[in-house]
Structures are given as structure tokens and as C-alpha cells.
Write a protein that holds these residues in place. Structure first.
Motif, PDB file in Angstrom:
ATOM      1  N   SER A  17      -3.853  -3.571   3.102  1.00 10.88           N
ATOM      2  CA  SER A  17      -3.691  -4.463   4.245  1.00 10.88           C
ATOM      3  C   SER A  17      -2.338  -5.177   4.133  1.00 10.88           C
ATOM      4  CB  SER A  17      -4.837  -5.469   4.294  1.00 10.88           C
ATOM      5  OG  SER A  17      -4.973  -6.126   3.047  1.00 10.88           O
TER       6      SER A  17
ATOM      7  N   ASN B 158      -0.864  -7.992   4.180  1.00  8.06           N
ATOM      8  CA  ASN B 158      -0.825  -9.435   3.937  1.00  8.06           C
ATOM      9  C   ASN B 158      -0.382  -9.694   2.504  1.00  8.06           C
ATOM     10  OD1 ASN B 158      -3.670  -8.199   3.678  1.00  8.06           O
ATOM     11  ND2 ASN B 158      -3.658  -9.882   2.190  1.00  8.06           N
TER      12      ASN B 158
ATOM     13  N   SER C 136      -6.302 -10.847   6.015  1.00 17.10           N
ATOM     14  CA  SER C 136      -5.657  -9.626   6.517  1.00 17.10           C
ATOM     15  C   SER C 136      -5.130  -9.828   7.936  1.00 17.10           C
ATOM     16  CB  SER C 136      -6.664  -8.477   6.532  1.00 17.10           C
ATOM     17  OG  SER C 136      -7.021  -8.100   5.237  1.00 17.10           O
TER      18      SER C 136
ATOM     19  N   LYS D 138       3.690  -7.306  -1.338  1.00 14.08           N
ATOM     20  CA  LYS D 138       2.422  -8.042  -1.243  1.00 14.08           C
ATOM     21  C   LYS D 138       2.245  -9.067  -2.354  1.00 14.08           C
ATOM     22  CE  LYS D 138      -1.626  -6.341  -0.476  1.00 14.08           C
ATOM     23  NZ  LYS D 138      -2.361  -6.711   0.720  1.00 14.08           N
TER      24      LYS D 138
END
Ligand code: TXA
Ligand code: MG
Length: 331
Positions: A138, A140, A146, A51
Motif C-alpha cells: 500500500s 503509505n 492506506s 515507505k
């Protein structure tokens, strides 16, 4: 919009990847999560690396249900138990005092842990096949909108060897569409850290007491950072009458717009993409992030959203839009 039947072979494969310390993107009812074995520190570190998220940000632990509260949290209050009984499985995250099992890599070194039992049949099937708990932010890149479809995850993080995720499970579009409500029940007063599909009113009814907003000394959560949930292109939120007036005039900039049909009528501006905003809050929330993704890749110079209505059902939507209004953010 419907959830496809659970693919048991894909679920088995996901459980294997998780057991071997890999990371799996999976659908939940809110948004897609990026999951790793919550008891495996190296696997959780891989999540943060994928991430690009700072190591001191805590991550939610996803569990099967209320019977796992005491494995991850201590001094669980009556309020916490009442909320988990009322809303789990579902889009509610509880912040509790951590038990030893919730290590620093999960909590970002804080003395609390966020727990949630997801309701999505695919997420539940993975939890059951895996047999443990899953750390899952999430799915992303840090600071970005998201994902609510498997394709969003593939476009952003990608699959190995070229991308960052070991496996992406495609369980259809997420039915809620925005992240879970987060309530801090680690102290004497329950406080709302992040609005979501479960409203403050619903929480208050279940508890029979007030749920206030977190004050200045609330635990730091990335959802509370201002520059968050941002598309790549500059986005602004305008009152419907101002937007109607803006769209009535020709302009040099190419616009991408999310607004009610009434605002989009009689448009003379240079519009690359116009998306009709749903009238109901649940439909609006479900489509919000995919609409922002579509506006973002439309080739427009400027993204504009008509300010949605206000009121309890719209709190979470207005919260996310407020945070998305940051121009020129990168990464
Ligand atoms: O709906 C959701 O909550 C989704 C799905 C995948 O479950 N997850 C999600 O995770 O939105 P994430 O990491 O993107 O956002 C979780 C938020 C972050 O702002 C994080 O800082 C906060 O929850 N959080 C996690 N543990 C916390 C804790 N112990 N204290 C305060 N905030 C916490
Ligand atoms: Mg997030």
C-alpha cells in the motif's frame, strides 16, 4: 463514485518509469499501491525506503492472472488454484510456497510469496503495458492509514524531486477501500491472515472446506502487527449508546466523530467534524480510510468512531478499526 477512463498516455509513462527501475503509485480496487518491477531488486529496495518499511517485511507481487501462478510459486495446491479461479482478478492475496523468481527482497527471506491479480482497470493496464509483475505494498508511510485516492499518496509520500515517488497515477477513488483478503494456502490447511472484502464465507464456499484463523505461528505480516493503520491523532471506538451519551454533554476537548446519523443528532459536545457513517458495509469500507484521513486533519484533539455492526460483512472493517485504536503513534 466512478473510475475515470484509463489514460493510455499516463499508463505508457508509468510502464517506462517501471522499466527504468522507478516507483509508481497506482490505483487498485482495494487501496493505492506503490509499485516497482518485482524482478528488479534495487527497484524493490526503493519501495521499502520510500515507505520507511523494515526490510524483513514481505511485499505482495501483483500479476495478470492465474496463468502466472507457477512463475512465482511452486507446489501450487488445488485449493490455491480454486481460489485464484474464483476470485482473480480481485481483492484476494494468496500466500504460496515461493519459486526461485520470488527473491528474498520480495519475501522478506520467508519461504512463501504473496500473489494477487488486481481487478482495477488502471492497474491491469499498467501490468499489461509493463509486461512483468509488480511488487506493490500500500502506498503509505509504514504504519499509517492506506491511501484510497491519489491525493492521499501525494500528501503522505509526495512526488520527486521534493517527495519520494516518481509518478502518481490518478485513477479516482478506490472502489473497495480496504486492503485485500489474505489467505495462506502454502500448507495443508487454508488459513485467513487478513480479513478483507472477500469474506471467510465466500472462501469456504469456493473451497468446500473450512478456512480457519492463522494461529500464533502464522507468518509475520505487517498487517498483523498491532500498531498499524493508525491515524496521527488518538482514536477510540465506542459503542453507539456510550458515544450518544458522550456527545449529549458539552466537553472541553474538540472531537472528530464518525458515527450513524442517529448518534450525531442532539450533539452538544465541541465537535470539529462529524461524518455520517454509511449503513452498508461495502459503502463503509469504501469510505473508511478517507474518513479517517479527514478526521485526522480536522484539528480535533480526539477521534471517535461509533462501533460498527458485527457479522461477516463487517469483519474486515472491525479488524482495521481495532488496529487504528492506537494513541500517539508517530511515523
Ligand atoms: O489490497 C492490497 O493487498 C494492497 C494493494 C496495493 O494490492 N496491498 C497491500 O500491501 O495491502 P501491504 O504490503 O501494505 O500489505 C500486504 C500484507 C503485509 O501485511 C505483508 O506482510 C503481507 O501482506 N504479505 C506479503 N507477502 C507475504 C507472505 N509471503 N507471507 C505472509 N504475508 C505476506
Ligand atoms: Mg499496507
Amino acid at each position: 463514485m466512478s473510475t475515470p477512463p484509463v489514460d493510455t498516455r499516463a499508463i505508457e509513462r508509468a510502464a517506462e518509469v517501471l522499466r527504468s527501475g522507478g516507483i509508481v503509485a497506482l490505483p487498485t480496487e482495494t487501496v493505492y499501491g506503490l509499485a516497482a518491477d518485482a524482478d528488479n531488486e534495487d527497484a524493490v529496495r526503493k519501495l521499502f525506503a520510500a515507505k520507511g518499511r523494515p526490510a524483513d517485511h514481505p511485499v505482495i507481487v501483483h500479476v495478470g492472472g492465474t496463468n502466472e501462478l507457477d512463475a512465482w510459486a511452486k507446489e501450487v495446491s488445488d485449493d490455491a488454484r480454486a481460489l485464484s479461479r474464483a476470485f482473480w482478478p480481485g481483492p484476494l492475496t494468496l500466500v504460496l510456497r515461493r519459486a526461485a523468481r520470488a527473491r528474498d527482497v520480495i519475501t522478506g527471506g520467508q519461504e512463501t510469496v504473496g500473489l494477487r491479480a488486481p481487478a482495477h482497470p488502471w492497474a491491469r493496464a499498467v501490468l499489461e503495458a509493463f509486461g512483468g509483475a509488480l511488487a506493490a505494498p500500500s502506498a503509505n508511510s509504514f504504519g499509517r492509514v492506506s491511501p484510497t485516492t491519489a491525493q492521499h499518496v501525494i500528501d503522505d509520500l509526495g512526488i520527486k524531486p521534493h517527495g519520494k515517488v516518481d509518478l502518481v497515477l490518478d485513477g479516482g477513488a478506490c472502489p473497495v477501500g480496504i486492503e485485500s483478503t489474505i489467505v495462506d494456502v502454502s500448507g495443508t490447511e487454508p488459513t485467513l491472515l487478513r480479513p478483507g472484502a472477500i469474506t471467510r464465507e465466500q472462501l469456504q464456499r469456493a473451497l468446500g472446506r473450512e478456512v480457519t484463523d492463522a494461529g500464533a505461528n502464522a507468518p509475520r505480516t505487517s498487517g498483523r502487527l498491532e500498531k498499524h493503520y493508525a491515524p496521527h491523532m488518538p482514536l477510540s471506538v465506542l459503542p453507539a449508546d456510550k458515544l450518544t451519551a458522550k456527545l449529549a454533554k458539552p466537553c472541553n476537548q474538540r472531537l472528530a466523530v464518525l458515527a450513524p446519523l442517529t448518534v450525531l443528532e442532539n450533539c452538544r459536545a465541541n465537535v470539529a467534524l462529524a461524518i455520517a457513517a454509511p449503513e452498508r458495509a461495502d459503502d463503509y469500507a469504501r469510505l473508511l480510510y478517507s474518513s479517517l484521513h479527514r478526521l485526522d486533519i480536522s484539528g480535533a484533539d480526539q477521534l471517535i468512531v461509533a462501533a460498527p455492526p458485527t457479522g461477516p460483512q463487517w469483519d474486515a472493517i472491525n479488524d482495521r478499526l481495532r488496529r487504528a485504536q492506537v494513541s500517539g503513534v508517530n511515523g
